[in-house]
Design an enzyme around this catalytic site. Structure first.
Site, PDB file in Angstrom:
ATOM      1  N   GLU A 181      40.341  20.952 -24.374  1.00 26.51           N
ATOM      2  CA  GLU A 181      40.427  20.796 -25.936  1.00 26.51           C
ATOM      3  C   GLU A 181      40.831  22.204 -26.502  1.00 26.51           C
ATOM      4  O   GLU A 181      40.014  22.527 -27.372  1.00 26.51           O
ATOM      5  CB  GLU A 181      39.151  20.259 -26.176  1.00 26.51           C
ATOM      6  CG  GLU A 181      38.972  18.921 -25.563  1.00 26.51           C
ATOM      7  CD  GLU A 181      37.650  18.156 -26.034  1.00 26.51           C
ATOM      8  OE1 GLU A 181      36.879  18.833 -27.146  1.00 26.51           O
ATOM      9  OE2 GLU A 181      37.252  17.101 -25.544  1.00 26.51           O
ATOM     10  N   GLU A 291      39.163  10.510 -18.456  1.00 19.82           N
ATOM     11  CA  GLU A 291      37.775   9.925 -19.117  1.00 19.82           C
ATOM     12  C   GLU A 291      38.199   8.588 -19.831  1.00 19.82           C
ATOM     13  O   GLU A 291      37.400   8.418 -21.039  1.00 19.82           O
ATOM     14  CB  GLU A 291      37.387  11.141 -20.225  1.00 19.82           C
ATOM     15  CG  GLU A 291      37.293  12.396 -19.806  1.00 19.82           C
ATOM     16  CD  GLU A 291      36.915  13.544 -20.842  1.00 19.82           C
ATOM     17  OE1 GLU A 291      36.459  13.081 -21.855  1.00 19.82           O
ATOM     18  OE2 GLU A 291      36.831  14.720 -20.562  1.00 19.82           O
TER      19      GLU A 291
HETATM   20  O1  G3I Z   1      19.583  11.868 -23.699  1.00 22.16           O
HETATM   21  C1  G3I Z   1      19.006  13.041 -24.466  1.00 22.16           C
HETATM   22  C2  G3I Z   1      17.982  12.853 -25.391  1.00 22.16           C
HETATM   23  O2  G3I Z   1      16.937  12.347 -24.491  1.00 22.16           O
HETATM   24  C3  G3I Z   1      17.604  13.899 -26.179  1.00 22.16           C
HETATM   25  O3  G3I Z   1      16.558  13.434 -27.181  1.00 22.16           O
HETATM   26  C4  G3I Z   1      18.769  14.358 -26.978  1.00 22.16           C
HETATM   27  C5  G3I Z   1      18.294  15.529 -27.963  1.00 22.16           C
HETATM   28  O4  G3I Z   1      19.570  16.446 -27.848  1.00 22.16           O
HETATM   29  O5  G3I Z   1      19.667  14.664 -25.999  1.00 22.16           O
HETATM   30  C6  G3I Z   1      20.176  13.773 -25.428  1.00 22.16           C
HETATM   31  O6  G3I Z   1      21.411  14.284 -24.352  1.00 22.16           O
HETATM   32  C7  G3I Z   1      22.490  13.988 -25.054  1.00 22.16           C
HETATM   33  C8  G3I Z   1      23.452  13.374 -24.013  1.00 22.16           C
HETATM   34  O7  G3I Z   1      24.977  13.538 -24.280  1.00 22.16           O
HETATM   35  C9  G3I Z   1      23.036  12.237 -23.584  1.00 22.16           C
HETATM   36  O8  G3I Z   1      24.015  11.727 -22.315  1.00 22.16           O
HETATM   37  C10 G3I Z   1      23.043  15.298 -25.451  1.00 22.16           C
HETATM   38  O9  G3I Z   1      22.327  15.691 -26.564  1.00 22.16           O
HETATM   39  C11 G3I Z   1      24.709  15.162 -25.930  1.00 22.16           C
HETATM   40  O10 G3I Z   1      25.050  16.654 -26.064  1.00 22.16           O
HETATM   41  C12 G3I Z   1      25.466  14.903 -24.646  1.00 22.16           C
HETATM   42  O11 G3I Z   1      26.670  14.484 -25.253  1.00 22.16           O
HETATM   43  C13 G3I Z   1      27.674  14.657 -24.373  1.00 22.16           C
HETATM   44  C14 G3I Z   1      28.907  15.249 -24.972  1.00 22.16           C
HETATM   45  O12 G3I Z   1      30.086  15.034 -24.062  1.00 22.16           O
HETATM   46  C15 G3I Z   1      28.637  16.539 -25.657  1.00 22.16           C
HETATM   47  O13 G3I Z   1      29.801  16.934 -26.381  1.00 22.16           O
HETATM   48  C16 G3I Z   1      28.076  13.206 -23.681  1.00 22.16           C
HETATM   49  O14 G3I Z   1      27.001  12.781 -22.852  1.00 22.16           O
HETATM   50  C17 G3I Z   1      29.323  13.355 -22.863  1.00 22.16           C
HETATM   51  O15 G3I Z   1      29.711  11.940 -22.693  1.00 22.16           O
HETATM   52  C18 G3I Z   1      30.482  13.971 -23.707  1.00 22.16           C
HETATM   53  O16 G3I Z   1      31.428  13.939 -22.827  1.00 22.16           O
HETATM   54  C19 G3I Z   1      32.709  14.692 -23.461  1.00 22.16           C
HETATM   55  C20 G3I Z   1      33.422  15.470 -22.374  1.00 22.16           C
HETATM   56  O17 G3I Z   1      32.685  16.406 -21.656  1.00 22.16           O
HETATM   57  C21 G3I Z   1      34.825  16.093 -23.022  1.00 22.16           C
HETATM   58  N1  G3I Z   1      35.739  15.198 -23.492  1.00 22.16           N
HETATM   59  C22 G3I Z   1      35.116  14.432 -24.790  1.00 22.16           C
HETATM   60  C23 G3I Z   1      33.796  13.507 -24.035  1.00 22.16           C
HETATM   61  C24 G3I Z   1      32.899  12.776 -25.300  1.00 22.16           C
HETATM   62  O18 G3I Z   1      32.603  13.557 -26.170  1.00 22.16           O
END
Ligand code: G3I
Length: 385
Positions: A181, A291
């Site tokens: 990105e 993805e």
């Molecule tokens: O599960 C915890 C929760 O227990 C906690 O209270 C909370 C507090 O921050 O965090 C939670 O975890 C989150 C996690 O996803 C859960 O799966 C993280 O904060 C959060 O940052 C994380 O987000 C990820 C996101 O990228 C961050 O940008 C997503 O899982 C993930 O699917 C997503 O993937 C991205 C690819 O890497 C790049 N392309 C886009 C795609 C979707 O955004």
């Protein structure tokens, strides 16, 4: 600069012909979950696996959690479901902010467990991600000193990170999303995402060339990808093409382009997908769908959760059409990866109104297994072509 999620939903809204007549106020509490309308689990009389159905086409992968946020996909789904896939990618545990949260301190366990599972189950591993503006700790960027000093300091930290991570997994990770990105979503101004610690620390886009050079040196046999979303948008696709040509990325080790494919029930068109695949294939580049998931909400901002029964048929037809297009391009596509395994864990539950919200959920149904980890009709439409 719009966030990625805002851009995806904006692109979709532009692509949609439906006028949004009303948008309910965004509630900060968890929104009402859909009514009890349910869809009976499908009856699978064949019981063949996705990976076997696609043996002559491309590997079928899934993004997995390896306990980095408390969810372990391997135990949660079990080998029965996971055996549908012959490739996996880390949803989060190989990202810079997760694997090296502070300089010199590595959280290898999650990624090691993921690689060990893949090895034990004969799966390949995609590496995601080395250089990204998001989920990257501030220590990697240098914001003081002259631009040249900042560039030199950041370059050294990038090289050290890539040497450590790519080096550790060079015998197990067959390809990497080296840069994710880096292209702007705006049709005016720089073609690059300039609001990025990498871009501001370097002062230009040469960090992209360095990332590929460092990854190529650390794992010469790995396939190296540039990965992005909304690549099917013609203007953004043109900017990616310009970046590849302007930076001469193929001479820095670029092998292919990853189309993230965070799509919806109505966007993009099959023709736009085909045009995009052809564009990069004609440049002599590999293409991967990296993805894939299907957002079932046509109104991204709506807080009115819908029951799966309201979209099941549309989702099934959509997956059938997309995978026909992908099969038709099996000589141009080297892998297809879904961004998750089942609907019980999808980032799309939190992507509402164009941005990611940890504290709000709106149930979505983007994958091939449902929230009860049962096969959906969409699964059968993809497998039984
Ligand atoms: O599960 C915890 C929760 O227990 C906690 O209270 C909370 C507090 O921050 O965090 C939670 O975890 C989150 C996690 O996803 C859960 O799966 C993280 O904060 C959060 O940052 C994380 O987000 C990820 C996101 O990228 C961050 O940008 C997503 O899982 C993930 O699917 C997503 O993937 C991205 C690819 O890497 C790049 N392309 C886009 C795609 C979707 O955004």
């Amino acid at each position: 600069m719009k966030s990625q999620a805002q851009t995806i939903s904006l692109t979709r809204t532009i692509g949609l012909t439906i006028a949004v007549l009303s948008i309910s106020a965004l509630s900060l509490s968890a929104c009402a979950q859909p009514t009890a309308a349910t869809v009976a689990p499908v009856v699978d009389t064949k019981n063949t696996l996705l990976k076997d159905a696609y043996q002559g086409y491309f590997p079928i992968g899934a993004a997995v959690a390896a306990n980095e946020y408390g969810l372990d996909s391997f135990t949660s789904y079990g080998d029965g479901i996971m055996s549908n896939f012959n490739s996996i990618v880390a949803e989060n545990c190989m990202k810079p902010g997760v694997i090296q949260p502070t300089e010199g301190s590595f959280a290898w366990t999650y990624a090691d467990n993921l690689v060990a599972y893949a090895v034990a189950h004969g799966m390949t591993v995609r590496g995601h991600v080395l250089v990204w503006h998001s989920q990257t700790p501030e220590w990697m960027f240098s914001q003081t000193g002259t631009q040249e000093e900042r560039k030199t300091a950041t370059r050294a930290k990038m090289k050290s990170h890539i040497d450590a991570v790519v080096g550790r997994y060079k015998n197990n990770v067959y390809c990497w999303d080296v840069v994710n990105e880096a292209i702007s979503d705006s049709d005016s101004g720089s073609i690059y995402r300039t609001v990025s610690g990498w871009f501001t620390s370097y002062g230009d886009a040469s960090f992209i060339q360095d990332a590929f050079d460092f990854a190529n040196a650390a794992a010469p046999t790995a396939k190296l990808f540039y990965n992005d979303y909304s690549v099917v948008n013609s203007a953004k696709r043109a900017r990616i093409v310009k970046m590849i040509n302007d930076l001469n990325l193929k001479s820095h080790g670029l092998d292919g382009v990853g189309m993230q494919a965070h799509w919806s029930l109505s966007w993009p068109s099959i023709q736009d997908i085909q045009t995009t695949i052809d564009t990069f294939h004609d440049m002599g580049l590999d293409v991967q769908i990296t993805e894939l998931d299907i957002d079932c909400y046509s109104n991204s901002a709506s807080m009115n959760a819908i029951p799966y029964s309201a979209v099941a048929d549309a989702l099934t037809a959509r997956y059938a059409a997309i995978f026909k297009c992908l099969r038709d391009n099996k000589d141009k596509i080297s892998a297809v990866t879904l961004w998750g395994v089942a609907d019980d864990h999808t980032w799309l539950d939190h992507m509402i109104g164009g941005s990611y919200k940890n504290d709000v959920t709106r149930k979505n149904y983007p994958l091939l297994f449902d929230a009860n980890k049962q096969k959906k009709a969409a699964y059968l439409s993809v497998r039984d072509f």
